[in-house]
Every structure is written in structure tokens, then in C-alpha cells.
Design an enzyme around this catalytic site. Structure first.
Site, short mmCIF file in Angstrom:
data_model
loop_
_atom_site.label_atom_id
_atom_site.label_comp_id
_atom_site.label_asym_id
_atom_site.label_seq_id
_atom_site.Cartn_x
_atom_site.Cartn_y
_atom_site.Cartn_z
N TYR A 83 22.61 -24.87 49.07
CA TYR A 83 23.08 -25.79 48.03
C TYR A 83 23.30 -25.06 46.71
O TYR A 83 22.75 -23.99 46.45
CB TYR A 83 22.10 -26.95 47.83
N CYS A 84 24.14 -25.68 45.89
CA CYS A 84 24.37 -25.22 44.51
C CYS A 84 24.32 -26.48 43.64
O CYS A 84 23.64 -27.43 43.99
CB CYS A 84 25.71 -24.48 44.40
N PHE A 85 25.05 -26.51 42.54
CA PHE A 85 25.02 -27.71 41.71
C PHE A 85 25.95 -28.79 42.23
O PHE A 85 25.58 -29.95 42.36
CB PHE A 85 25.36 -27.40 40.24
N GLY A 87 28.51 -28.17 44.98
CA GLY A 87 29.02 -27.96 46.33
C GLY A 87 30.02 -26.82 46.46
O GLY A 87 30.28 -26.35 47.55
N VAL A 112 23.16 -30.11 44.54
CA VAL A 112 21.86 -30.65 44.14
C VAL A 112 22.02 -31.84 43.20
O VAL A 112 21.09 -32.62 43.01
CB VAL A 112 20.98 -29.53 43.53
#
Length: 129
Positions: A83-85, A87, A112
Site C-alpha cells: 500500500y501507499c497513500f 494507490g 491507506v
């Protein structure tokens, strides 16, 4: 005979669509694969990770020059929930990981920012990058 080939292709496509690996998945599926033992992998910057991350996550910044080096140290037979912020970066990470031989890697669609579970803050654990 052509119809059987079409049915076979359709069945293969449906099987692919019904498995989470190698693509972005929704929050419910992402949570499920973590609950089933996938290691959360945060690919945001160190500052973003320190501000808050999914419990148990390891950290490797996908935008860093040494992303490939640290990913290569991970066990390719284990599942990872990336995951990142939002996608975007996780999609890049999932693609790169699939390219180098990870079979069980999935990204969180929406990142996230859609996560509704617990968040840890602070310095990463010893085994995190």
C-alpha cells in the site's frame, strides 16, 4: 470447437478475476489477505511511514533508488499486501515485484487513505527498511 476455446478462456479470466494476487484489490479483500498472513508492505516515504502505518508493516520506499535491492531481500514465496497513500505507488511496486518473481503480491486500491483499521505511529521496527 471454437466455443470450447472461448469457454476455456472465459473460465481462466474469471479465475484470475477472483484471485487477489498481482493486482489492486478492494479494502475488504486487502484486510482479508492480511488476516490470512500477508505481510503489509508500505511503499511510501519514510516521513509518511513514520506519521502512521498499518500495524506489522515493513517499509520500503518505492521511489528510492534502492527499492529493488531491499525487495530482493524479501522472501518471494510469502504473500505481501502493498500500500501507499492513494494507490499509485503501490501499483508500481506490485508491478515491479511481479516482474522479479513475487507470486503473491496485491495492492490496496485507494491506498491507506481508505484503510479503516488500526494505525501505528513512530519509528519502524528493526526488520523494516
Amino acid at each position: 470447437m471454437g466455443n470450447n476455446k472461448h469457454d476455456s478462456i472465459q473460465a481462466a479470466w474469471e479465475a484470475f478475476q477472483n484471485q487477489p494476487w498481482g493486482k489492486h484489490v478492494d479494502l475488504a479483500t486487502f484486510t482479508k489477505i492480511i488476516d490470512e498472513g500477508a505481510t503489509p508492505l508500505d511503499v511510501r516515504t519514510q516521513q509518511e511511514f513514520d506519521a502512521g502505518h498499518i500495524p506489522g508493516a515493513i517499509h520500503i520506499d518505492v521511489s528510492s533508488y534502492d527499492f529493488g535491492y531491499y525487495v530482493d531481500k524479501l522472501d518471494k514465496t510469502k504473500p505481501y499486501a502493498v500500500y501507499c497513500f492513494s494507490g499509485s505507488r503501490s501499483l508500481t511496486a506490485v508491478s515491479r515485484m511481479k516482474y522479479v518473481g513475487f507470486d503473491k503480491v496485491a495492492g490496496l486500491e485507494g491506498g491507506v487513505s481508505v484503510w479503516d483499521g488500526p494505525i501505528e505511529q513512530g519509528i519502524p521496527s528493526e526488520d523494516a527498511q
